[in-house]
Design an enzyme around this catalytic site. Structure first.
Site, PDB file in Angstrom:
ATOM      1  N   CYS A 139     -51.405  55.848 -53.271  1.00  0.00           N
ATOM      2  CA  CYS A 139     -50.341  56.841 -53.439  1.00  0.00           C
ATOM      3  C   CYS A 139     -50.173  57.650 -52.150  1.00  0.00           C
ATOM      4  CB  CYS A 139     -50.676  57.774 -54.600  1.00  0.00           C
ATOM      5  SG  CYS A 139     -49.399  59.012 -54.909  1.00  0.00           S
ATOM      6  N   CYS A 196     -23.515  36.084 -30.885  1.00  0.00           N
ATOM      7  CA  CYS A 196     -24.163  35.311 -29.821  1.00  0.00           C
ATOM      8  C   CYS A 196     -23.686  35.766 -28.443  1.00  0.00           C
ATOM      9  CB  CYS A 196     -23.895  33.826 -30.025  1.00  0.00           C
ATOM     10  SG  CYS A 196     -24.837  32.754 -28.918  1.00  0.00           S
ATOM     11  N   CYS A 256     -16.290  26.253 -42.120  1.00  0.00           N
ATOM     12  CA  CYS A 256     -16.049  27.422 -41.272  1.00  0.00           C
ATOM     13  C   CYS A 256     -14.733  28.114 -41.645  1.00  0.00           C
ATOM     14  CB  CYS A 256     -16.011  26.987 -39.804  1.00  0.00           C
ATOM     15  SG  CYS A 256     -15.735  28.345 -38.648  1.00  0.00           S
TER      16      CYS A 256
END
Length: 427
Positions: free
Chosen positions: A137, A355, A345
């Site tokens: 805890c 990217c 796609c």
């Protein structure tokens, strides 16, 4: 049908799904409803000394995702606020009425031998199947020298565990805190003290968000707040890693583990079991969706086991542990390259943006009139998976293994490593 029954360190239950020690297991009413719904066991909410703890209001907060989905859950509730006598009486009655279900009692007492010596026989007399030591805890109780304050000190874990093994014949499960650098140290200490098993993870220190008008965090208690214990879906990756660390540690690899942390469906449970858990404990998912979720968990796990030819839980328990290793032993010659399925796609461009901006500029954006097309520039692709992760269409981008013609070579063997331990020929 696959057999879901388990024997966890001598504690038997009809399935591996247990409710964790938390508000859902605070009283007989809740526990009976849970057993009626089909849960294999419960860990009764943590008992302490009298007078019982006093809780505050409010107690919970959450981190929400889209559509108000609860990603993470935070609480500042303490251990049971009901008397020891009431809890013991109800535990006795529930166990008598449900003898085939696992009933483990969570406990938290000061680091003094006398209270453990006094209370453990009372818990054993209820007929409970085991005890769980709450050394995790992270709020309220550590300020009193209990909970995570104990779980962060291996010497105290070993000492208290040894006291418990002295004063009860019940299996002793030690619940570990994740608020520590290396979870293997407390697990080893628990084992040294004679623990029959460990359970993990307990909740993580957290503040979910603030009220920027009042400048106070949630959950707010008047005009102040404090850090609480974080749980739910968001903590699952942390929990899986810590379970795996204990399962593959040479010093604790045979120690039974009860997995806790972000388990909300059968797949989560299967992952914990594959990485070393013998039972799994659920809290947040039950609080958000009710006890009936166990029906899907049992059915889903059973169907998946049947499809894989696993007759029982033991058939796939720890099956992923041998495949979990240190980074330095991964194959440096293994290579994957991203592939975009043009039929799937939707030309959203997320892969290209991710990217191009943050990775290796390996996805080209091609424009032909009003049409767009995205293609992988294979010589530039390092197989990082970022495009696959950002793509909103499942299965559109896949990572395709490449035939490199090179043998396995890890970093300790790599000639690019200035501290290589052996040459490739020697390996």
């Amino acid at each position: 049908m696959a057999d879901l029954s388990i024997d966890f360190c001598g504690i038997k239950s009809p399935n591996p799904f247990w409710l964790a020690s938390a508000p859902p297991t605070d009283k007989a009413y809740n526990v009976v409803r849970a057993f009626e719904a089909g849960w294999g066991g419960v860990v009764w909410k943590t008992l302490g000394e009298d007078p019982p703890a006093v809780n505050v209001s409010s107690r919970y907060s959450a981190l929400h995702g889209k559509n108000r989905e609860v990603i993470g859950f935070n609480n500042i509730e303490l251990i049971t606020d009901r008397s020891l006598e009431i809890n013991l009486r109800e535990i006795t009655a529930v166990k008598k009425a449900w003898p085939d279900r696992a009933l483990v009692v969570s406990m938290m007492l000061p680091c003094e031998e006398a209270p453990w010596r006094e209370i453990l026989p009372l818990v054993e007399a209820t007929g409970a199947d085991g005890i769980e030591l709450n050394f995790g805890c992270p709020h309220g109780m550590p300020e009193r020298g209990m909970g995570a304050a104990v779980g962060q000190q291996p010497d105290l874990i070993e000492q208290v565990t040894r006291w418990c093994k002295t004063y009860t014949r019940l299996p002793v499960i030690v619940k570990l805190t994740p608020n520590i650098t290396d979870v293997r140290a407390p697990a080893r200490a628990a084992l040294a003290g004679g623990a029959d098993a460990v359970s993990l993870i307990n909740t993580i220190n957290s503040i979910t968000h603030l009220d920027l008008d009042r400048m106070v965090a949630f959950p707010a208690v008047g005009n102040a707040s404090t850090h609480g214990g974080y749980c739910g879906t968001a903590v699952k990756p942390i929990a899986l890693n810590m379970v795996a660390e204990i399962a593959r540690d040479p010093m604790t690899k045979g120690l039974p583990i009860s997995g806790i942390g972000g388990i909300g469906n059968w797949r989560d449970a299967a992952e914990f079991i594959a990485l070393g858990a013998g039972s799994v404990q659920v809290c947040t998912a039950a609080m958000l969706h009710g006890f009936r979720i166990v029906e899907e968990m049992k059915d889903g796990l059973s169907r998946w086991m049947d499809s894989k030819g696993y007759d029982n839980i033991a058939a796939f328990s720890r099956k992923a542990v041998p495949n979990t290793t240190d980074w330095k032993y991964l194959d440096m010659n293994y290579q994957v390259i991203a592939h975009i399925d043009q039929d799937k796609c939707i030309q959203c461009g997320r892969c290209h943006v991710a990217c191009e901006d943050t990775s290796h500029q390996a996805i080209a954006r091609l424009v032909d009139g009003n049409a767009r097309k995205y293609e992988v520039i294979e010589p530039e692709c390092v197989g990082c998976n970022l495009c696959e992760i950002t793509c909103p269409v499942e299965g559109c981008i896949t990572m395709v293994p490449q035939q490199t013609g090179k043998p396995y070579m890890n970093w300790t063997q790599d000639p690019r490593n200035p501290r290589a331990e052996v040459t490739l020929d020697e390996a």
